[in-house]
Structures are given as C-alpha cells and as structure tokens.
Design a protein around this motif. Structure first.
Motif, PDB file in Angstrom:
ATOM      1  N   TYR A 350      30.437  40.777 -22.175  1.00 46.84           N
ATOM      2  CA  TYR A 350      30.598  39.845 -23.566  1.00 46.84           C
ATOM      3  C   TYR A 350      29.885  38.080 -23.185  1.00 46.84           C
ATOM      4  N   ASN A 354      27.474  35.027 -23.703  1.00 42.54           N
ATOM      5  CA  ASN A 354      27.907  34.238 -24.433  1.00 42.54           C
ATOM      6  C   ASN A 354      27.598  32.416 -23.581  1.00 42.54           C
ATOM      7  N   ARG A 355      28.662  32.952 -22.940  1.00 39.93           N
ATOM      8  CA  ARG A 355      28.460  31.608 -22.546  1.00 39.93           C
ATOM      9  C   ARG A 355      27.200  31.282 -21.863  1.00 39.93           C
ATOM     10  N   ALA A 357      24.194  32.591 -22.716  1.00 39.07           N
ATOM     11  CA  ALA A 357      23.747  31.581 -24.048  1.00 39.07           C
ATOM     12  C   ALA A 357      23.627  30.439 -24.654  1.00 39.07           C
ATOM     13  N   TYR A 396      20.363  40.812 -25.120  1.00 35.88           N
ATOM     14  CA  TYR A 396      22.027  39.859 -25.735  1.00 35.88           C
ATOM     15  C   TYR A 396      21.638  38.738 -25.913  1.00 35.88           C
ATOM     16  N   GLN A 400      21.943  36.474 -29.384  1.00 33.66           N
ATOM     17  CA  GLN A 400      23.085  35.018 -28.831  1.00 33.66           C
ATOM     18  C   GLN A 400      22.241  33.642 -29.236  1.00 33.66           C
TER      19      GLN A 400
END
Length: 438
Positions: A350, A354-355, A357, A396, A400
């Motif tokens: 994750y 996240n970076r 996204a 995913y 985000q």
C-alpha cells in the motif's frame, strides 16, 4: 381426286372455323368489352346461270330467278374475315330466243330448270379499304371475297319448247366443287346492323348444272342485298368497322397531348424547385430555411444559415516524466505482492501504491497497468488472473483519488514472459504487474 376433296372439305371447313374462333379469342380477349368479331347475315337476290365475265353458254335465254342465303362470319382483323355462306334457289334457261348473232339455238335440249338444293362455301373476305380513312369507326366499306365449297343440285330438262321437264339424272342430287369469287359493299345502318350488297360468281367444277354436257365448266352468279347483325355483348363495337390507321393517329395525338401536359407540369415543378432551392448569399442554406440571410462569403454556417461558432482547440501540454517519477513507479512494482493464486493485494504494497496515486493526481499522468503470469496452470486461468490483478491495482489507485479514465488495465497471462518458466526464479519474475507512465 375430286371425290377425296369433297370428302375432306367439311373437315377442312370445320378446322378453319375452329382456328378462326381461336384467333378471334386471341384478337379480342383483351378487348372483349369493346369489340365484337362474330356476325350473321341474311340476304336475297337474283340467281342467273351464266357469268358476265365471259365464256360459252349452253342456252340463248338465261333467266333470272329468286335466290336467298345466309352466312356466319368471324372477323379476325379489321381487314380480314372468314365467312361460311349458304345459298339456295333455282336456275332457269331456254332457247326461246336466238343467239346475239341472230342464229337460232339448235340444241337437242330446249329448256332446263335446276333446283340448287344447297350451296355451301368457306370464303376469305378482305376489306379493300374504309371510305372514311381518318375516322376511327367508318360507315362504308368495299370488300372482295374468294373461297371454295360444294353445291348440290337436281336438274330437269325439256326437249321441246313448252314441253314437260324430266329428270336429268334420275332425280339424283349432283354434288360438285364450286369456287366463288365476289365483290361487295357494306353500309353501317346502326351500331350492330349493316346493309350488305354483294355479287358473287360461282365457278362449277363440272358441266351438269344446266343438263347439257359439252365439256365446259358451268357457272352461275348471285347478286344480293341483305342485312348483317353483329353478335356479342351489348355495347360492343364491330371490329370490322374499326380503323387501325385512324386509331393510331388518334393515339399519337393523345400521346402528344399527354407529353405536352407532362412537360408543362415538369417545367412548373422545376420552377418551384429552383425557387425552393434559391440561395442568395451562397452559404449552402436555401433562402426559405436561412435564418441569417446575407451571410458574408466564406463564413462557415450551421443548418439554419447562421455563423458557426467553432470552439478554440485545447492544446494539450506535453507530458514530462522525470527520473523521480519513474523511481516512484519502480518502487511500487518492486513492493507489489498478491496472495498466492489470487488478485488480493497484500498490505505491505500500500505505501508505494499510495505514492503512485499521489503522482497521478498531482501531474495528471496516464498509466497503463499490464498483468502477467507464469505458465503454471491453464491458459484461461492465467489470462483471467493477470487481468484481475491489473484491475485490482487500478481499483486501489482510484480509491486513493486517481482519475479512472486515465488508467488502463489489461491482462496478458503467460504470453509475454521476461524470464524462463523452467525455474522457480524465472517464474517469479514472470508473475508481475508492469506500470507504464505516459
């Protein structure tokens, strides 16, 4: 030979009549309500045992006697018909007068009387012309006829002047071939009634007609007047009076009138179309539909003729991908892990996702996600698994904040390996999801 002809003549007459009937049906089948072809006639006149056309006579005084007849006719065309004629009457003559030269007739037979028991012939009748050439239906016709048939007669002769008449052939009826040739004129009295005037010379194939045999063929003529009655449906006109020349002329006139009328209608329609399509300002929209007349030349217009507002094109800025951006993606690829044989992303992946996204949100990059597998298992399973893993990563990233329309997820299964599938290490490398920024 003459006996064979006499035996076969009735059959030939019947065949001709049947043929004429069939032709009449063909001729008038399409116009049965307009034209009639069958008719009957009755007549009466004068029978004389000689011919004004010349030849030798057996008696110096040929008398005229009453004759009468009837016929049935089938008009096959306006100019040609078949007619079955029957005539009866008496033929008489004697030697009570001298020859025209003044010499007396010294024949052993002084007088004769022939009873024409029957005379039947089938004749072809040709209308020579219609008097009213330019009328569709004429009123006067001239015609000629010729044919063949049989005559049956009984002859009585007398050897002395005013002596008793005795049977020439023992009261036997003599049958001989006749060839009738005639002329006539016909006048229309009413739509279905004609006055018929005619004259026929009958040439006999024999020399027994007057009881004197000298080896010359006898002849007799019949001049008559009668009435002809047309048969058929009420109101039907006679084909015999129908003038094809005049009808063709009338049809040509009617066709010309129709053509002129069509031309006038066409010219009117053309003028209306020109008016309807008139485009004064030349913008491609007719004046009747142009809501913005007098548009300047060269201006692009819409369907109503008004200037079209063209939106300013959006210039897409060139995408610049830095080395730092690629590093973010590479880190995400290295740390991406799934549960065994599933499309479930493990939690350790994750942070790096996240970076990615955040990078997509910040710079509006487009991203292609390509899922791959090794060759373990069936092709269908690997294709589905690779697609599901790529879709899982996309889901995913969208969760985000990434734009789903800028992310493409595809699955290639085992079709694009980057290492051998024969070793565990190679298979590990082939099980991957590639990230491509653009």
């Amino acid at each position: 030979m003459k006996q064979n002809f006499i035996k076969t003549l009735p059959v030939a007459i019947a065949a001709l009549l049947i043929g004429g009937s069939v032709q009449a049906q063909d001729q008038t089948g399409a116009k049965s309500n307009e034209l009639t072809t069958w008719s009957i006639g009755v007549n009466a006149g004068v029978l004389t045992p000689l011919s004004p056309l010349g030849g030798k006579n057996d008696f110096s005084n040929m008398k005229s006697s009453l004759g009468y007849g009837l016929y049935i006719k089938n008009q096959i065309t306006p100019y040609f018909s078949l007619r079955l004629d029957g005539v009866r009457g008496k033929l008489k003559g004697d030697n009570s007068e001298n020859w025209k030269s003044g010499a007396p007739n010294t024949s052993a037979v002084n007088a004769f009387e022939t009873d024409l028991t029957y005379s039947g012939s089938l004749n072809a009748v040709v209308n020579l012309f219609n008097i009213s050439m330019f009328n569709a239906n004429s009123a006067v016709q001239l015609y000629a006829s010729a044919g063949a048939g049989l005559a049956g007669y009984k002859v009585k002769t007398s050897a002395a002047a005013n002596g008793p008449l005795v049977d020439y052939a023992g009261d036997k009826t003599i049958s001989e071939l006749i060839i009738p040739v005639g002329l006539g004129a016909k006048f229309k009295l009413a739509e279905r009634v004609n006055l018929d005037l005619g004259w026929t010379v009958n040439f006999v194939d024999g020399d027994n007609l007057d009881g004197v045999y000298r080896g010359n063929n006898d002849k007799y003529n019949y001049g008559y007047a009668g009435l002809e009655f047309a048969l058929g449906k009420k109101g039907a006109k006679q084909l015999a009076w129908n003038n094809p020349v005049a009808l063709t002329y009338e049809e040509a006139l009617a066709a010309k009138q129709i053509a002129n009328s069509l031309k006038a209608d066409n010219d009117k329609l053309r003028a209306e179309m020109n008016d309807l399509l008139k485009d004064t300002d030349g913008d491609g929209v007719a004046d009747k539909l142009d809501k913005c007349p007098n548009t300047p030349a060269g201006v692009v217009v819409d369907g109503s003729g008004c200037a079209l507002k063209i939106p300013v094109p959006v210039i897409q800025e060139k995408v610049i991908i830095t080395e730092a951006d690629r590093k973010v993606v590479e880190e995400a690829i290295k740390n991406l892990e799934f549960d065994l044989g599933k499309a479930t992303i493990r939690a350790k992946s994750y942070p790096t996702l996240n970076r990615v996204a955040a990078l997509l949100v910040e710079k509006n990059f487009a991203l292609k996600l390509a899922g791959h597998t090794d060759n373990t298992g069936s092709m269908a399973l690997n294709m589905r698994l690779s697609k599901e893993r790529a879709e899982a990563v996309k889901a995913y990233l969208v969760s985000q904040g990434a734009n789903p329309s800028r992310i493409e997820a595809v699955g290639y299964g085992p079709n694009q390996p980057i290492a051998t599938n024969k070793t565990a290490a190679g298979r590990q490398l082939n099980r991957r999801v590639e990230f491509t920024l653009y």
